[in-house]
Design an enzyme around this catalytic site. Sequence first.
Site, mmCIF file in Angstrom:
data_model
loop_
_atom_site.group_PDB
_atom_site.id
_atom_site.type_symbol
_atom_site.label_atom_id
_atom_site.label_comp_id
_atom_site.label_asym_id
_atom_site.label_seq_id
_atom_site.Cartn_x
_atom_site.Cartn_y
_atom_site.Cartn_z
ATOM 1 N N CYS A 1 0.843 -1.206 0.000
ATOM 2 C CA CYS A 1 0.000 0.000 0.000
ATOM 3 C C CYS A 1 0.865 1.238 0.000
ATOM 4 C CB CYS A 1 -0.881 0.042 1.243
ATOM 5 S SG CYS A 1 -2.205 -1.134 1.190
ATOM 6 N N ILE A 2 2.173 1.055 -0.099
ATOM 7 C CA ILE A 2 3.045 2.206 0.117
ATOM 8 C C ILE A 2 4.063 2.353 -1.009
ATOM 9 C CG2 ILE A 2 4.553 0.867 1.648
ATOM 10 C CD1 ILE A 2 3.692 4.380 2.473
#
Lengths: 166, 102
Positions: free
Chosen positions: B101-102
């Site tokens: 998610c990063i």
Amino acid sequence: MGTGDVNVHEPGKIKKMMLILSKATLDNVYACFILANGARMEGIESEIFFTFFGLNAIEKSKLESLRVATVGNPAMRIPTLIGGLPGMEALATKMMKKEMDELDIPPVGEFLEMLSASGTKMWACKLAMDMFHVEESDIVDELDGVLTVGGFYERAAGEGTHVIFI
Amino acid sequence: METQIGGSSVEVTDEGYLKDINQWSREVAIGIAEKEGVTLADDHWKVLEFLQNQYKNGTPLTIRSVGKSGVCSIKELYALFPDGPLKKSTKIAGIPKPVSCI
């Protein structure tokens, strides 16, 4: 979507995320930054409006010392009385930062640089700045400007924009 | 499913990612890039090579790790692969869609 082609004109598709950060406990700040960065990673525009205590997350002198709240946070599973003991906030914060680092989630200062590089726009709330006597020179260079609430809503105009308050 | 990209027959997922990196070639990469609206130049190839090496080493891919690699900055990555830098670059590199998610 059979072949993975992204149709930008698809109805209902999110085009822009407008995030309002009103708190500066570390968990709230990270939630906001991860949502903003995640949007950019998906090709969605994102902007953050820092208001009230959320301003702390972009104040040069404060952003590296943000903490996790151990009191009034039942999900921490720490009894309120113990959460209030000296050093508890620091301990919980240290533990959270360690977990974050292992997941390649950067510290707040570096995260702001990353957001800016990704094209996330960052705005400070004029009223909150006046209220807390914060000058633009107190704020990180990545700031795109100072906005009133009206200015923020103007930027939120358009189809496919979502506003989230954190 | 099986599809024709860059003159060869390859197996792709529903989202268009190659199922087997061994089916990847420069021609396939050019074919996928075309569909994604990207014209590959030297800077793109450097990123693709870096991603493939990371994948072969089993290192999870994040935008941050690309930014720290010295191959290109985060800003450049967004410019090279607009509208979803990591999703697009991994697809063109023939490696699975990152779950980060990063």
